[in-house]
Design a protein around this motif. Structure first.
Motif, PDB file in Angstrom:
ATOM      1  N   VAL A   1       0.651  11.303   3.876  1.00  0.00           N
ATOM      2  CA  VAL A   1       1.428  10.336   3.147  1.00  0.00           C
ATOM      3  C   VAL A   1       2.696   9.993   3.419  1.00  0.00           C
ATOM      4  N   THR A   2       3.581  11.025   3.602  1.00  0.00           N
ATOM      5  CA  THR A   2       4.999  10.568   3.995  1.00  0.00           C
ATOM      6  C   THR A   2       5.014  10.346   5.355  1.00  0.00           C
ATOM      7  N   PHE A   3       4.123  11.105   6.561  1.00  0.00           N
ATOM      8  CA  PHE A   3       4.340  10.696   7.678  1.00  0.00           C
ATOM      9  C   PHE A   3       3.876   9.169   7.792  1.00  0.00           C
ATOM     10  N   ASN A   4       2.978   8.533   7.258  1.00  0.00           N
ATOM     11  CA  ASN A   4       2.423   7.488   7.296  1.00  0.00           C
ATOM     12  C   ASN A   4       3.377   6.304   6.929  1.00  0.00           C
ATOM     13  N   LEU A   5       3.953   6.591   5.671  1.00  0.00           N
ATOM     14  CA  LEU A   5       4.901   5.665   5.057  1.00  0.00           C
ATOM     15  C   LEU A   5       6.372   5.862   4.935  1.00  0.00           C
ATOM     16  N   SER A   6       6.864   7.100   5.545  1.00  0.00           N
ATOM     17  CA  SER A   6       8.270   7.338   5.534  1.00  0.00           C
ATOM     18  C   SER A   6       8.624   7.101   4.014  1.00  0.00           C
ATOM     19  N   ARG A   7       9.667   6.287   3.783  1.00  0.00           N
ATOM     20  CA  ARG A   7      10.004   5.901   2.272  1.00  0.00           C
ATOM     21  C   ARG A   7       9.846   4.561   1.978  1.00  0.00           C
ATOM     22  N   SER A   8       8.789   4.008   2.293  1.00  0.00           N
ATOM     23  CA  SER A   8       8.751   2.546   2.091  1.00  0.00           C
ATOM     24  C   SER A   8       7.923   2.257   0.941  1.00  0.00           C
ATOM     25  N   ALA A   9       6.667   2.869   0.533  1.00  0.00           N
ATOM     26  CA  ALA A   9       5.869   2.343  -0.610  1.00  0.00           C
ATOM     27  C   ALA A   9       5.339   3.338  -1.640  1.00  0.00           C
ATOM     28  N   SER A  10       6.143   3.661  -2.498  1.00  0.00           N
ATOM     29  CA  SER A  10       5.617   4.360  -3.626  1.00  0.00           C
ATOM     30  C   SER A  10       5.823   3.547  -4.974  1.00  0.00           C
ATOM     31  N   PHE A  11       5.772   4.485  -6.012  1.00  0.00           N
ATOM     32  CA  PHE A  11       5.792   3.627  -7.211  1.00  0.00           C
ATOM     33  C   PHE A  11       7.343   3.675  -7.503  1.00  0.00           C
ATOM     34  N   TYR A  12       8.074   4.319  -6.793  1.00  0.00           N
ATOM     35  CA  TYR A  12       9.241   4.229  -7.185  1.00  0.00           C
ATOM     36  C   TYR A  12       9.992   3.525  -5.918  1.00  0.00           C
ATOM     37  N   GLU A  13       9.307   3.541  -4.613  1.00  0.00           N
ATOM     38  CA  GLU A  13       9.921   2.617  -3.578  1.00  0.00           C
ATOM     39  C   GLU A  13       9.238   1.291  -3.456  1.00  0.00           C
ATOM     40  N   SER A  14       9.732   0.249  -3.416  1.00  0.00           N
ATOM     41  CA  SER A  14       9.204  -0.933  -3.876  1.00  0.00           C
ATOM     42  C   SER A  14       8.729  -1.576  -2.671  1.00  0.00           C
ATOM     43  N   GLY A  15       8.861  -0.905  -1.763  1.00  0.00           N
ATOM     44  CA  GLY A  15       8.351  -1.488  -0.148  1.00  0.00           C
ATOM     45  C   GLY A  15       8.724  -2.667   0.434  1.00  0.00           C
ATOM     46  N   ILE A  16       9.741  -3.198  -0.208  1.00  0.00           N
ATOM     47  CA  ILE A  16      10.578  -4.121   0.521  1.00  0.00           C
ATOM     48  C   ILE A  16      11.949  -3.869   0.931  1.00  0.00           C
ATOM     49  N   GLY A  17      12.330  -2.339   0.624  1.00  0.00           N
ATOM     50  CA  GLY A  17      13.810  -2.282   0.940  1.00  0.00           C
ATOM     51  C   GLY A  17      13.854  -1.520   2.046  1.00  0.00           C
TER      52      GLY A  17
END
Lengths: 817, 817
Positions: free
Chosen positions: A343-359
């Motif tokens: 998951v971290t490989f795929n998404l880096s720090r982009s989209a979690s329930f704390y990372e809003s996916g737009i920043g």
């Protein structure tokens, strides 16, 4: 306030699942669906959202962060039976269920609930190589009377650009468009114009009705907890024009006693060529959607896709399987840590329930580090990622701090000058080559700054990364820190007093004074890796040159980097010490201790051991190792964001988990297995099942941060899932505690396990071979000798040479004092 | 689906209020509190938020746009009586009230509700010159038994930066900090670091408890509709550390039959000097908060502040009072239109229930135009605004499209090249001088691009604005359009095919081809205004020079701007016509018709009348005048965003209300009072009270857009409040329909009213005089002569010369055919 005894779930390792037994977990506990660009975040009550490749620009469904009620919005199924109605996954309706269970598995999540003698189940997953979420939903009448049920699906579309969707209402309340065709509800907002993609939501059964207009489905001023359509038991067949388009199917389901039925829902995404977009004017081309739908047109087909996904994960996780005397260790290493690494490989720090996916895009340092726990799983993806990262390096060896996943271009808004960034490329590359033996990656021609007219070999990129440090040294001969090093929040050149300024992109310091001991350690460690790589590839002269720079750096650290009992952290923009006994607060920091000791600094003169003792004395808590001490009680503009957090949180003396493995590795290198494993057990979530209520975050994955001793709630975890802690913890545990370490020559076996572990067992695929390694621990006073027998034959060293072996092999290792 | 007969409210003109009789209005119907930088948006159930000066960077309370349920979050009061509980203002609890009323007044909103024999009232306002919202809350026992009530207040703090608050959770879930002191709950997040401001929520009574932690107040997975604390009737005295800080007071209130009590809540904002921030380490300096609180420490004091606010508004609205045979006209012009003008002047397009407050600063063109309905109310604020706008003009006469309210500097992210921008400065300035006679504004030294080292007189800024058009002419001698003119969405140089690109900031066209007829008309109109201003200020030679350019422009429009039956709209980047009978769609546009006719073009040769007939034939609907026809059915990258909207919405053939007054003025200039008033009555909300359910938006203010004939729901209004429609409609109605028009020499009286109006009455303050004007309409076949008697004395012309009069005067005007 917290009932510390409450448990909300437990591992089911046989099924590779975590079982959640309450919809009221302390925070939403989520899972990730999808591995190949199409991703869903799904909570234990079905909340979350879905996107294709980029969570900012290709968001399929709408989700509201930090919402009230918490975690409202997702893929919902409402079941109505007479005057009763409930949510299949426990929320958003408040109806109390007779039974509830959520099982998060490898790439799928299954909900089971019982109410009014109806057993309902939904299994949600993204099939392999598929741009869709598939939900297999079954309803079974466990009672003695006929049931006439109404089933309503519900999801809310995001108008693609998640940032615009949440801010630009003067436009986007007028743009929503849908199409309805049989049992498929299409979302085609902006398809008329510049988008060549649409989404759809399908069910493989005839509808009793549908809704595509949120206000119509919910009713005036109602919420997802009480939709009017569910109350009325009849869809409105609404057609959305603007406002908020949704997709809701209405199905009438009659069940005799004992009868069970199942349905397949498909929420998918299609891209079309410009010339194929339309079937007729105003009517979208549905061929690709229908093809996708046809692949899952029956429960059997959908179930086969789920089985295929499970098999994929079994095989992935089979590449490295460990058995130790410590089942918590095994649970994490064999299943959840590797899963999180993907998951971290795929998404880096982009989209979690704390990372809003737009920043944030893909971080340069993050993504390089994320590979080290993942390379053994899917090396070909790592190869591609490393080259993508390399292509964002600038010609001077510096790096864009982030790149955008859709374009793979460096993010100019954030820029660079995070001076630790460049050297992480050496780590990821060397780690990749050691795992795979694929030196050809070094010969790939890679552009600088994505400019195809200015390219060099990937090896040249590494060389420039090395030189970027050499070319950016400060007054003490130590590396200049730039905007920040690994610690984003130690901003020594920012000096900000304006709350509207970014700490990360504001720079006022001359940038030729402030220096980082963390980068110094990193340079010695990965600089030496680069020198070795030079030797491996026939660049002996370059290796010699590099070593001169590395030796100078060692001297600089010796002379200017030691504070008496531990390594300094930095020199600030005025040349003053940071992380020194001289400082009233922030006397000792973790990063420089970890990186200097990992780099071998102070091993020969006792400083390394002193530094580790200082960590043990000043930074270790019951919940992990704090970033620094004492916490900053006031803001210091010469230190930046680190001093902006309340004491005990985040970088201000929180337990910032990412760096804890550096200490775990350092202790292992110093041959302190007890401390090493102790620190690991404080950090690793599988050990912390009795702290579920305190920690709040998912008890099956690492969090970025755990509140430190100075906080109001020490031990409370935040920012779960997307953290470098995952790959580093895996790397530390497997390569340093278990000591199964790929090197250029072969697989080194160098366990650092405590004397009360009588042995370990590791099955490891490495290149063409699959090793079944049994380690017998006969070392009662420290491990001083390692004997290795392979297929009954004794090796001269504790390295299994890769060139000699392929196929399956039995390895017997004996550890002796 | 819509019950078109439903009404949700009505005007109460005696009290200057709009009375809303249902909490279930078709959309939230809001009001604005505050005039001097501290602002609150408040819906008819108390939803909304509060900010100081900048809704992005200084947001006090948290609000979630496009939320489910709609409009959740605001200043809430929960009343609990035994096992019953309800919301004072009707929501967020679902409890049905016995009676509900919301009255939106001038800068205040009052809720009254009845339930369980309790009559509760909350009056919410921002006192003059105060950085706080004040709520006077009263509870009265109308029953026969003693009541033991629990009252809970509730609001949720925003962590100041509204954008960061809604996106950056990995940081901001760790930063929240509060302090509790007696009955005051302080919000001090980031006060430790770079902020020198805090907020607080106070009530003037001893507490039974409090909460500052949202999760504690609401309970797990609960919403604002069912907080656990209200259910338990007891606050938790929670202290927030991170996550979501709130403020909730718990008050126990016993009421004997007939007894009434009242409380005053103050939600305020304080800024402190750096050296005064702390009372002691970690404890904020509460002196300024306590001073603010002391001003409203009793109901009497708070009531006095409310009375002062009401008086302020009475006096403001007294500056121009009209009485016509048409009460809807008077309601709008005397009360709500002027009130809306103040709001648009204050907020530009930044914060409404459609504008999220984080996307836009103060618009250059918007803010200039917003002055024309407001100058007569508070001219000194207009003077400051004009000079602020002037200071963002660049040296070449172009303008930043927006500026940031906190810094007043041009927004570099958006940039400029919206080629209509510059000339709007002429409109606002000339309008200001005509109203006030204050020519000194022209002599003010104003920097270019906020660079104090490069300044010129404000007159010089106007001159450069004029020259910017002269210096940017295209192949036909018409003004180049740049990125866009007034119609942001007609992007002739963008050519975008990437959905992640901004239409407004992407530019690919060479920008020396595409031309705008709207700017041509604007240049002739305001260029002539500038020439007149030159004459007024002794720059006769410059006036002559200017007129040469204007004459050339008239010729260019004559030669290249006429399409046979109407004015062309533009030439695109390839030199093709836009808004021509040649085009398959978008044959006729409203903007060039309005601006060319307002500029006097075609008045002499019949083209103006033809253009107006074409508007009547092609663009007029029952709900207003559409922007263009036919709607674009497909996206055209050479036209840009306009073709991206579904047909009938926004710029794609929606009724974009802002431009309707241009036609109303044009018809008045052509002496067509019937058409002029007809168009006005289709647009002006006070005429549309029987369409409340269809329109959805607030029926007391203008909306930016009404769905056009091609839409799914013609007549549905969106984007209420912040629209240039407000000032333009007022300007059109007062200066052109009623014909009360300030000029340099004095006040012109030139009504254009229909023959079935037997007269009008206008009381108008103008400079030092206050005129009581009675107009008698004796013109049965068009108004051909206007006789003016002032204090019984006949004037030579229909201008009341300002120099001759001060004090109160009676004016009798007779209109004759």
């Amino acid at each position: 306030m917290i009932d510390s005894t409450t448990k909300y779930g437990h591992f089911d390792n046989d099924n590779y699942e975590y079982v959640i037994t309450s919809p009221f977990t302390p925070s939403p506990w989520i899972n990730y669906l999808g591995n190949d660009g199409f991703h869903g975040l799904i909570s234990n009550t079905g909340g979350g959202y879905t996107f294709f490749r980029d969570p900012k620009f290709r968001r399929l469904t709408r989700y509201r962060y930090n919402n009230v009620p918490v975690d409202t919005g997702g893929r919902y199924f409402y079941i109505s039976d007479g005057d009763d109605a409930w949510s299949l996954a426990g929320r958003p309706m408040d109806t109390v269920l007779d039974n509830y269970e959520c099982r998060h598995g490898m790439g799928y999540t299954r909900f089971t609930s019982n109410k009014n003698d109806i057993e309902a189940q939904a299994t949600c997953f993204v099939p392999l190589h598929t741009t869709a979420e598939v939900y297999i939903v079954s309803l079974e009448n466990k009672g003695a009377v006929n049931k006439q049920l109404n089933l309503f699906s519900f999801l809310e579309w995001c108008l693609w650009n998640a940032e615009d969707d949440a801010t630009n209402f003067q436009r986007n309340l007028s743009t929503g468009e849908v199409e309805i065709s049989g049992s498929t509800l299409f979302h085609k907002t902006e398809f008329r114009e510049r988008r060549n993609h649409y989404a759809f939501y399908h069910v493989n059964r005839e509808l009793a009705g549908f809704d595509t207009c949120r206000d119509s489905f919910l009713g005036p001023y109602r919420g997802m907890h009480n939709p009017i359509v569910v109350e009325n038991k009849q869809a409105n067949n609404s057609h959305a024009h603007g406002f908020a388009p949704i997709a809701s199917h209405h199905l009438k389901i009659d069940l005799a006693p004992g009868e069970k039925t199942s349905l397949v829902f498909v929420m998918g995404y299609c891209e079309l060529d410009q010339e194929d977009k339309w079937a007729s004017p105003g009517v979208i081309n549905k061929v690709p959607a229908n093809e996708l739908i046809a692949r899952f047109s029956s429960t059997e087909k959908a179930q086969a896709a789920l089985d295929e996904l499970k098999l994929y994960w079994r095989e992935l996780l089979n590449k490295c399987v460990v058995k130790t005397p410590d089942s918590a260790f095994d649970t994490s290493i064999n299943i959840w840590n590797q899963y999180q690494n993907m998951v971290t490989f795929n998404l880096s720090r982009s989209a979690s329930f704390y990372e809003s996916g737009i920043g944030r895009g893909m971080g340069f340092r993050d993504s390089n580090q994320d590979t080290i726990g993942f390379t053994h799983m899917v090396p070909e993806k790592v190869r591609e990622r490393i080259l993508d990262l390399s292509a964002t390096q600038k010609a001077d060896g510096s790096a864009f701090h982030q790149y955008q996943p859709l374009t793979k271009k460096g993010n100019a808004n954030i820029g660079g000058n995070f001076n630790d960034d460049p050297m992480w490329l050496v780590l990821s590359t060397c780690n990749y080559i050691k795992e795979t033996g694929d030196f050809s990656i070094l010969d790939e021609l890679v552009p600088f700054n994505n400019d195809e007219t200015n390219s060099g070999t990937h090896f040249e990129h590494l060389h420039r990364a090395f030189n970027h440090v050499v070319n950016n040294l400060g007054p003490h001969g130590l590396p200049l820190i730039g905007r920040a090093d690994w610690n984003d929040c130690l901003n020594l050149n920012c000096f900000s007093t304006d709350p509207n300024e970014s700490f990360q992109t504001t720079q006022r310091g001359a940038s030729d004074v402030a220096e980082s001991l963390m980068i110094a350690g990193q340079f010695v460690l990965y600089g030496e890796e680069f020198a070795i790589l030079c030797e491996q590839t026939g660049h002996e002269e370059l290796a010699v040159t590099c070593r001169k720079h590395i030796d100078k750096m060692r001297e600089a650290v010796d002379k200017h980097g030691w504070d008496g009992e531990w390594f300094l952290r930095a020199y600030d923009a005025k040349g003053n010490k940071v992380g020194s006994v001289e400082n009233p607060e922030g006397k000792i920091f973790i990063e420089s201790q970890g990186f200097c000791v990992m780099a071998g600094l102070g091993h020969d003169n006792g400083r390394a051991a002193l530094a580790m003792d200082a960590v043990a004395e000043h930074l270790v808590t019951d919940y992990g190792i704090m970033l620094q001490q004492p916490a900053f009680s006031e803001y210091d503009k010469y230190l930046g964001e680190i001093s902006s957090y309340p004491p005990g949180y985040k970088e201000n003396a929180g337990i910032f988990c990412h760096n804890n493995p550096w200490i775990i590795i350092s202790e292992a290198m110093l041959n302190n297995p007890t401390r090493s494993l102790d620190y690991f057990s404080k950090l690793c979530p599988s050990y912390l099942q009795d702290k579920q209520a305190l920690r709040r975050s998912e008890p099956y994955v690492y969090s970025q941060m755990v509140a430190g001793a100075d906080s109001a709630m020490p031990g409370q975890a935040k920012n779960s899932w997307l953290t470098g802690t995952a790959s580093w913890s895996y790397y530390a545990a497997v390569q340093y505690i278990l000591g199964i370490r790929p090197e250029y020559e072969g697989l080194r076996i160098a366990p650092c396990i405590p004397s009360d572990w009588d042995g370990i067992h590791v099955k490891r695929q490495f290149r063409d071979a699959y090793y079944d390694i049994s380690v017998v621990n006969k070392a009662e006073n420290g491990i001083n000798k390692i004997n290795v027998l392979i297929d009954g034959e004794e090796l001269a060293d504790n390295i299994i040479p890769y060139a000699k072996y392929s196929g399956r092999h039995q390895v017997i290792v004996t550890l002796v004092s």
